[in-house]
Write an enzyme that holds these catalytic residues in place. Structure first.
Site, PDB file in Angstrom:
ATOM      1  N   LYS A  20       0.854  -1.207   0.000  1.00  0.00           N
ATOM      2  CA  LYS A  20       0.000   0.000   0.000  1.00  0.00           C
ATOM      3  C   LYS A  20       0.882   1.247   0.000  1.00  0.00           C
ATOM      4  O   LYS A  20       0.664   2.161  -0.799  1.00  0.00           O
ATOM      5  CB  LYS A  20      -0.869   0.012   1.251  1.00  0.00           C
ATOM      6  CG  LYS A  20      -1.500   1.358   1.592  1.00  0.00           C
ATOM      7  CD  LYS A  20      -2.423   1.311   2.770  1.00  0.00           C
ATOM      8  CE  LYS A  20      -1.729   1.546   4.069  1.00  0.00           C
ATOM      9  NZ  LYS A  20      -1.450   2.970   4.402  1.00  0.00           N
ATOM     10  N   ASN A  21       1.899   1.251   0.851  1.00  0.00           N
ATOM     11  CA  ASN A  21       2.686   2.473   1.058  1.00  0.00           C
ATOM     12  C   ASN A  21       3.720   2.715  -0.021  1.00  0.00           C
ATOM     13  O   ASN A  21       4.405   3.735  -0.010  1.00  0.00           O
ATOM     14  CB  ASN A  21       3.326   2.456   2.451  1.00  0.00           C
ATOM     15  CG  ASN A  21       2.265   2.568   3.534  1.00  0.00           C
ATOM     16  OD1 ASN A  21       1.114   2.885   3.250  1.00  0.00           O
ATOM     17  ND2 ASN A  21       2.636   2.271   4.762  1.00  0.00           N
ATOM     18  N   CYS A 114      -4.942  12.526  11.645  1.00  0.00           N
ATOM     19  CA  CYS A 114      -5.154  11.086  11.517  1.00  0.00           C
ATOM     20  C   CYS A 114      -5.465  10.517  12.902  1.00  0.00           C
ATOM     21  O   CYS A 114      -5.303  11.157  13.923  1.00  0.00           O
ATOM     22  CB  CYS A 114      -3.894  10.450  10.952  1.00  0.00           C
ATOM     23  SG  CYS A 114      -4.189   8.762  10.475  1.00  0.00           S
ATOM     24  N   ARG A 119      -0.171  14.467  12.883  1.00  0.00           N
ATOM     25  CA  ARG A 119       0.369  14.286  11.526  1.00  0.00           C
ATOM     26  C   ARG A 119       0.669  15.650  10.855  1.00  0.00           C
ATOM     27  O   ARG A 119       0.074  16.018   9.864  1.00  0.00           O
ATOM     28  CB  ARG A 119      -0.582  13.472  10.640  1.00  0.00           C
ATOM     29  CG  ARG A 119      -1.045  12.190  11.263  1.00  0.00           C
ATOM     30  CD  ARG A 119       0.044  11.139  11.395  1.00  0.00           C
ATOM     31  NE  ARG A 119       0.479  10.568  10.135  1.00  0.00           N
ATOM     32  CZ  ARG A 119      -0.152   9.584   9.511  1.00  0.00           C
ATOM     33  NH1 ARG A 119      -1.252   9.094  10.017  1.00  0.00           N
ATOM     34  NH2 ARG A 119       0.302   9.102   8.378  1.00  0.00           N
ATOM     35  N   ASP A 306       4.282   0.512  12.105  1.00  0.00           N
ATOM     36  CA  ASP A 306       3.026  -0.091  11.629  1.00  0.00           C
ATOM     37  C   ASP A 306       2.840  -1.507  12.143  1.00  0.00           C
ATOM     38  O   ASP A 306       1.744  -2.059  12.040  1.00  0.00           O
ATOM     39  CB  ASP A 306       2.977  -0.089  10.092  1.00  0.00           C
ATOM     40  CG  ASP A 306       2.886   1.320   9.555  1.00  0.00           C
ATOM     41  OD1 ASP A 306       3.140   1.507   8.357  1.00  0.00           O
ATOM     42  OD2 ASP A 306       2.582   2.233  10.346  1.00  0.00           O
ATOM     43  N   ILE A 328       7.623   6.868  17.077  1.00  0.00           N
ATOM     44  CA  ILE A 328       7.328   7.572  15.821  1.00  0.00           C
ATOM     45  C   ILE A 328       6.076   8.442  15.921  1.00  0.00           C
ATOM     46  O   ILE A 328       6.072   9.598  15.521  1.00  0.00           O
ATOM     47  CB  ILE A 328       7.162   6.569  14.646  1.00  0.00           C
ATOM     48  CG1 ILE A 328       8.382   5.655  14.541  1.00  0.00           C
ATOM     49  CG2 ILE A 328       6.887   7.299  13.332  1.00  0.00           C
ATOM     50  CD1 ILE A 328       9.653   6.336  14.082  1.00  0.00           C
ATOM     51  N   ARG A 398      -8.823  -0.322   4.489  1.00  0.00           N
ATOM     52  CA  ARG A 398      -7.964   0.710   3.861  1.00  0.00           C
ATOM     53  C   ARG A 398      -6.633   0.109   3.430  1.00  0.00           C
ATOM     54  O   ARG A 398      -6.010   0.591   2.487  1.00  0.00           O
ATOM     55  CB  ARG A 398      -7.694   1.853   4.852  1.00  0.00           C
ATOM     56  CG  ARG A 398      -8.866   2.754   5.122  1.00  0.00           C
ATOM     57  CD  ARG A 398      -8.510   3.914   6.008  1.00  0.00           C
ATOM     58  NE  ARG A 398      -7.389   4.690   5.457  1.00  0.00           N
ATOM     59  CZ  ARG A 398      -6.964   5.816   6.002  1.00  0.00           C
ATOM     60  NH1 ARG A 398      -7.529   6.282   7.104  1.00  0.00           N
ATOM     61  NH2 ARG A 398      -5.957   6.493   5.475  1.00  0.00           N
TER      62      ARG A 398
HETATM   63  C1  EPZ Z   1       4.081   6.834   6.362  1.00  0.00           C
HETATM   64  O1  EPZ Z   1       3.285   7.861   6.953  1.00  0.00           O
HETATM   65  C2  EPZ Z   1       3.168   5.627   6.240  1.00  0.00           C
HETATM   66  N1  EPZ Z   1       2.037   5.953   5.362  1.00  0.00           N
HETATM   67  C3  EPZ Z   1       2.662   5.241   7.619  1.00  0.00           C
HETATM   68  O2  EPZ Z   1       1.876   4.064   7.467  1.00  0.00           O
HETATM   69  C4  EPZ Z   1       3.862   4.911   8.506  1.00  0.00           C
HETATM   70  O3  EPZ Z   1       3.404   4.630   9.806  1.00  0.00           O
HETATM   71  C5  EPZ Z   1       4.813   6.119   8.546  1.00  0.00           C
HETATM   72  O4  EPZ Z   1       5.191   6.483   7.200  1.00  0.00           O
HETATM   73  C6  EPZ Z   1       6.087   5.824   9.329  1.00  0.00           C
HETATM   74  O5  EPZ Z   1       6.744   4.737   8.758  1.00  0.00           O
HETATM   75  C7  EPZ Z   1       2.232   5.902   4.029  1.00  0.00           C
HETATM   76  O6  EPZ Z   1       3.314   5.631   3.545  1.00  0.00           O
HETATM   77  C8  EPZ Z   1       1.024   6.188   3.171  1.00  0.00           C
HETATM   78  P1  EPZ Z   1       6.113  10.204   8.546  1.00  0.00           P
HETATM   79  P2  EPZ Z   1       3.847   9.392   7.016  1.00  0.00           P
HETATM   80  O7  EPZ Z   1       6.011  11.450   7.737  1.00  0.00           O
HETATM   81  O8  EPZ Z   1       4.565   9.706   5.760  1.00  0.00           O
HETATM   82  C9  EPZ Z   1       6.099  13.376  12.058  1.00  0.00           C
HETATM   83  C10 EPZ Z   1      -0.017   2.704   7.711  1.00  0.00           C
HETATM   84  O9  EPZ Z   1      -0.574   2.190   8.691  1.00  0.00           O
HETATM   85  N2  EPZ Z   1       6.140  14.390  10.995  1.00  0.00           N
HETATM   86  O10 EPZ Z   1       7.341   9.365   8.435  1.00  0.00           O
HETATM   87  O11 EPZ Z   1       2.731  10.256   7.429  1.00  0.00           O
HETATM   88  C11 EPZ Z   1       4.743  12.669  12.088  1.00  0.00           C
HETATM   89  O12 EPZ Z   1       3.819  13.418  12.838  1.00  0.00           O
HETATM   90  C12 EPZ Z   1       0.469   4.139   7.799  1.00  0.00           C
HETATM   91  O13 EPZ Z   1       0.183   2.137   6.602  1.00  0.00           O
HETATM   92  C13 EPZ Z   1       6.309  15.733  11.349  1.00  0.00           C
HETATM   93  O14 EPZ Z   1       6.431  16.062  12.515  1.00  0.00           O
HETATM   94  O15 EPZ Z   1       4.869   9.260   8.224  1.00  0.00           O
HETATM   95  C14 EPZ Z   1       5.074  11.352  12.733  1.00  0.00           C
HETATM   96  O16 EPZ Z   1       5.087  11.527  14.137  1.00  0.00           O
HETATM   97  C15 EPZ Z   1       0.190   4.755   9.152  1.00  0.00           C
HETATM   98  N3  EPZ Z   1       6.325  16.664  10.365  1.00  0.00           N
HETATM   99  C16 EPZ Z   1       6.504  11.071  12.243  1.00  0.00           C
HETATM  100  O17 EPZ Z   1       7.024  12.323  11.773  1.00  0.00           O
HETATM  101  C17 EPZ Z   1       6.205  16.335   9.048  1.00  0.00           C
HETATM  102  O18 EPZ Z   1       6.243  17.236   8.174  1.00  0.00           O
HETATM  103  C18 EPZ Z   1       6.563  10.057  11.108  1.00  0.00           C
HETATM  104  O19 EPZ Z   1       5.797  10.572  10.070  1.00  0.00           O
HETATM  105  C19 EPZ Z   1       6.034  14.972   8.701  1.00  0.00           C
HETATM  106  C20 EPZ Z   1       6.011  14.021   9.694  1.00  0.00           C
END
Ligand code: EPZ
Length: 420
Positions: A20-21, A114, A119, A306, A328, A398
């Site tokens: 998915k990701n 979310c 997020r 995840d 995370i 999803r």
């Molecule tokens: C991706 O989300 C995945 N989703 C998530 O999978 C996964 O949990 C996550 O990466 C971490 O591996 C997809 O790929 C579609 P991040 P993403 O940006 O990109 C903070 C699932 O269940 N952050 O790496 O949103 C954020 O709040 C989903 O399949 C900021 O602070 O994750 C979080 O605490 C859930 N500022 C941490 O970083 C930003 O600008 C990780 O977020 C961006 C992120």
């Protein structure tokens, strides 16, 4: 909802779905070449449906046949992501980078808060600003515009997966070179790089701390034929836990074992036996499992966040005390209270969960509050005594293609019913 009669020991073989990701950013990337793209092994899940609806709204033509998506983005002529679709899937923020590359502008609504935390997207915006993008906001919308998108040197405060992907997509058609440091190293980032390079882009370094993109022009990009998405390592991990939590056996095909290593290491530490046969993996349980002194979620190649909820379900059934730390996301323990309703002994202290294994979970009516929490509750129900009803199937749908069919094929007593 899912209705599960627990107590069956699972055994059998599953072919793992495409990631998915990986599919989501790659579908967004198709906006860049304004051409035809054929993408194979895309999972049939709700998040992909939402992404396709957004792309259709933007003007793309899409033909779906089983797990193959043919998408032609030649006629994409809009740059606004509809709010109601944006709210349904936060990761649609990755369209911003692709739309900025193609049109020099994008209009998105602030991604929905979310279920697992606020997020924020500050890292996305800081990086794009360095590339010449100006942002204005109003009425919950974010309007991004760049008179000229130019390459830049960007150092991410945190290896954010989404920010890394957005900046990669913006860099492909930017003028000059973009260097992004402290990037996410997840396998899905490498898959996105491979797809972009198949399109004719020039992206290097995915999987390491630094990614370098030489900007090019849209006429340098060509159509992509038959690109196959990598296997979904989180779906694979979820099915491995289904076998472990029922003390059964499973063989997985369509896996890239290296992507699973962080998960395999922890399952082995609990006492699961894992046999690596290169393109397939087998897990079985031949002795009592043991608790984990420490399990911390970390950016790849650390243990994936995840898989935190599925592992919590497993550890709730393993004798001893396990300590699980979520580093995370701020609020990714909502499944703990639902597991407690099934008799689990879990104490939450900030971003740490203390899990004392119990001999037997009991069936209950529980509710999924996010995708992976829903998977964890289904896993717990497989091991619980009696019947469990897991509400919130929409969350699970999803990200998992036919999870109930796959688990039933392994011997689980599970059906999915839609609430009337
Ligand atoms: C991706 O989300 C995945 N989703 C998530 O999978 C996964 O949990 C996550 O990466 C971490 O591996 C997809 O790929 C579609 P991040 P993403 O940006 O990109 C903070 C699932 O269940 N952050 O790496 O949103 C954020 O709040 C989903 O399949 C900021 O602070 O994750 C979080 O605490 C859930 N500022 C941490 O970083 C930003 O600008 C990780 O977020 C961006 C992120």
């Amino acid at each position: 909802m899912y209705i599960i009669q627990g107590g069956e020991t699972l055994s059998g073989e599953i072919r793992v779905q495409g990631s998915k990701n990986s599919s989501l950013p790659i579908l967004a990337a198709t906006i860049l070449n304004g051409s035809k793209n054929t993408i194979c092994d895309v999972p049939k899940i709700k998040d992909i449906e939402v992404m396709n609806q957004i792309l259709l709204h933007l003007g793309a033509d899409i033909v779906e046949k089983d797990n193959v998506i043919e998408i032609n983005t030649e006629n994409v002529n809009k740059f606004d992501v509809p709010e109601q679709l944006m709210r349904r899937m936060r990761s649609s923020i990755v369209l911003m980078g692709a739309l900025l590359g193609r049109f020099g502008k994008a209009k998105v609504s602030y991604p929905g808060g979310c279920e697992i935390g606020p997020r924020p997207i500050d890292l996305h915006l800081k990086g794009l600003s360095l590339m010449g993008v100006n942002f204005t906001e109003g009425h919950g919308f974010l309007y991004a515009k760049a008179s000229e998108l130019k390459g830049a040197e960007i150092h991410l405060d945190f290896p954010s997966v989404g920010a890394t992907e957005n900046l990669m997509l913006a860099g492909v058609l930017a003028k000059g070179t973009t260097i992004i440091r402290n990037v996410a190293k997840e396998p899905e980032i490498v898959d996105l790089q491979n797809f972009l390079n198949r399109m004719g882009a020039n992206v290097k370094g995915a999987g390491t701390d630094t990614i370098k993109i030489e900007g090019c022009r849209i006429q340098d990009l060509k159509q992509v034929n038959n690109y196959t998405i990598i296997p979904d390592r989180i779906a694979a991990g979820t099915y491995l836990v289904a076998a472990a939590i029922t003390r059964g056996q499973i063989k997985l095909t369509n896996v890239i074992v290296e992507h699973l290593e962080p998960i395999l290491a922890k399952l082995r530490e609990t006492g699961c036996v894992i046999v690596n046969n290169k393109a397939e993996i087998e897990l079985y349980v031949d002795k009592p499992l043991v608790s984990l002194d420490s399990l911390r979620t970390l950016p790849y190649p650390g243990f994936p966040t995840d898989m935190q909820a599925p592992m919590m379900a497993l550890l709730a059934t393993v004798e001893g005390t396990s300590i699980l730390t979520e580093t995370i996301f701020e609020n990714r323990f909502k499944h703990a209270q639902e597991l407690r309703r099934m008799g689990a002994n879990i104490t939450i202290n900030g971003n740490t969960a203390i899990i004392k294994g119990v001999k037997q979970l009991s069936g209950a009516i529980v509710e999924a509050k996010d995708l992976r929490a829903g998977a964890a509750l289904i896993l717990a129900a497989l091991a619980a005594k009696g019947e469990t009803i897991v509400e919130g199937a929409a969350y699970v749908e999803r990200g998992y293609e036919n999870i109930e069919g796959n688990l039933a094929a392994l011997g689980a007593k599970i059906i999915k019913k839609h609430k009337i």
